[in-house]
Design a protein around this motif. Structure first.
Motif: not given
Length: 453
Positions: A26-34
């Motif tokens: 969840l953390a890496t996916d959110r960082a990728a989107r940002q």
């Protein structure tokens, strides 16, 4: 088997998945989107990878990370694709393998409790991958002598025999059955047969060991879907149970193999390996002894298929094969990355890194650093400094089986292309879905007319 009641074992397993996979994903996916570069690289690794070289998008991301300087600060740690920086961290005593354990606070105590019930695996002590001196020194010393350059050269003749036997099997295929999956029929069987003989594994159990390796390989990754995580833990437990039986068989009937030596080995203080240490060490040697070489062989075949000029150069000058193997390791490494944690406040290339920070070392990115490699995105079997790649890591955790992998790749690839000089790959090659281990799970080929032996 765990001493925990069944319900608690299930809960501990779910905690391991949630903390080690679901939340980090969840953390890496959110960082990728940002827009985080590291997050984008992690997210990209979960997408189907094309046949051939590292995806262009992946390569461009690593170039951008390298352009940020010696080390790039992402939203969840540090990452570097710089060859000097990666080499510095690998050789520094300021860093250790794995993340520093967190045992304080509610989540830390919960993670420690759940981790105690995890199966023996490559990322759990006493594995060589995540231990440090003095334990690491003791374990490694017991197995190093078998993987020295001199010892490996003594294994070359046997590796050549195994390669020719496998090629004979391919040549004896029925008329019209010219198509073959090289991963299952050759790339997997050559290294697993060699390492099985080193560890006294019966010939008939090669395919079983291959299945264990394939099932456990994703254990190096994080962010696994729950179903895959459960399958990996089952594979690790099955592998551990099989190893315990195999070790007992070796105790009863020792032979001239590494495992027989490990069972009776004692250090300078007269200490031998405990049961858990023995299984962890033997299991890592067994799995690592063929997993990376399977990838190296497949990657090498694919590279030569896509670069017929380089294949022709090897045909014209077979003395280039050792250098060609190092260029394959540089250009498409079987291990994409590794990681280290800072044990104290320190720096990388002059950039401060605080204690406890985790640093992702992009081995594949370091191997494409233009400050060291001229035209780094060109595959060139004559490259004069190909051997300066970092695909075998470095420092005290330099790959124990580096000499064995190089030898097997040289023997296996040269023998295959000598016997089947008209070999061509079909469409439909599939990359492995693992993030850290990089290779092919399926490599369909047409062998063509063999050269008489």
């Amino acid at each position: 088997m765990s001493d925990l009641p069944y319900a608690q074992r299930l809960f501990a397993r779910d905690v391991r998945w949630a903390l080690g996979h679901a939340l980090p994903r969840l953390a890496t996916d959110r960082a990728a989107r940002q827009g985080d570069l590291h997050g984008q690289l992690v997210a990209l690794s979960r997408s189907p990878r094309p046949h051939g070289d590292t995806a262009d998008v992946e390569r461009r991301l690593m170039d951008r990370i390298r352009a940020e300087g010696p080390v790039h600060r992402s939203r969840f740690g540090f990452v570097t694709a710089s060859h000097p920086a990666v080499r510095e961290v690998l050789s520094s005593n300021d860093f250790r393998t794995g993340a520093l354990p967190v045992t304080t606070g509610p989540l830390g105590r919960l993670a420690a409790w759940a981790g105690a019930d995890a199966p023996v695996g490559p990322l759990k002590p006493p594995s060589l991958l995540v231990t440090e001196p003095p334990d690491h020194t003791r374990y490694r010393k017991l197995v190093t002598r078998v993987f020295s350059v001199r010892a490996v050269e003594q294994l070359r003749t046997r590796a050549e025999e195994i390669a020719e036997e496998l090629l004979d099997d391919l040549q004896r295929r029925p008329p019209g059955a010219d198509d073959v999956d090289l991963v299952s029929a050759y790339c997997g069987l050559l290294p697993v047969t060699v390492i099985a003989e080193i560890l006294g594994v019966p010939h008939a159990e090669r395919h079983r060991v291959l299945r264990f390796g394939t099932g456990a390989a994703p254990s190096l990754d994080f962010g696994l879907p729950r179903r895959r995580f459960l399958a990996v833990e089952r594979s690790l437990r099955d592998f551990d149970a099989w190893l315990a039986q195999h070790i007992e068989r070796i105790r009863r009937q020792p032979g001239a193999n590494l495992l027989s030596q490990l069972v009776t080995a004692r250090d300078d203080d007269g200490r031998g390996l405990t049961g858990t240490e023995l299984r962890a060490t033997a299991g890592l040697v067994l799995a690592a002894g063929f997993e990376t070489t399977v990838n190296l062989l497949g990657n090498g075949i694919a590279l030569l298929d896509r670069h017929p000029d380089q294949r022709a150069a090897l045909h014209d000058d077979p003395t280039l094969w050792p250098n060609a193997v190092d260029e394959m390791l540089r250009f498409d490494p079987p291990v994409f990355l590794t990681g280290r944690a800072a044990t104290r406040d320190t720096s990388i290339g002059g950039r401060p890194v605080p204690r406890g920070a985790f640093v992702t070392l992009l081995l594949a990115g370091a191997n494409r650093d233009a400050t060291l490699f001229t035209a780094p995105h060109r595959f060139d079997v004559t490259r004069p400094n190909a051997k300066e790649h970092l695909s075998f890591s470095g420092g005290r955790h330099y790959c124990l089986g580096a000499a064995l992998a190089r030898m097997e790749a040289e023997v296996g690839l040269q023998a295959l292309h000598r016997r089947f000089p008209h070999l061509t790959l079909h469409a439909g090659a599939r990359r492995r879905t693992t993030r850290i281990l990089r290779g092919y799970v399926h490599l369909p080929a047409r062998l063509g007319t063999p050269v008489p032996v």
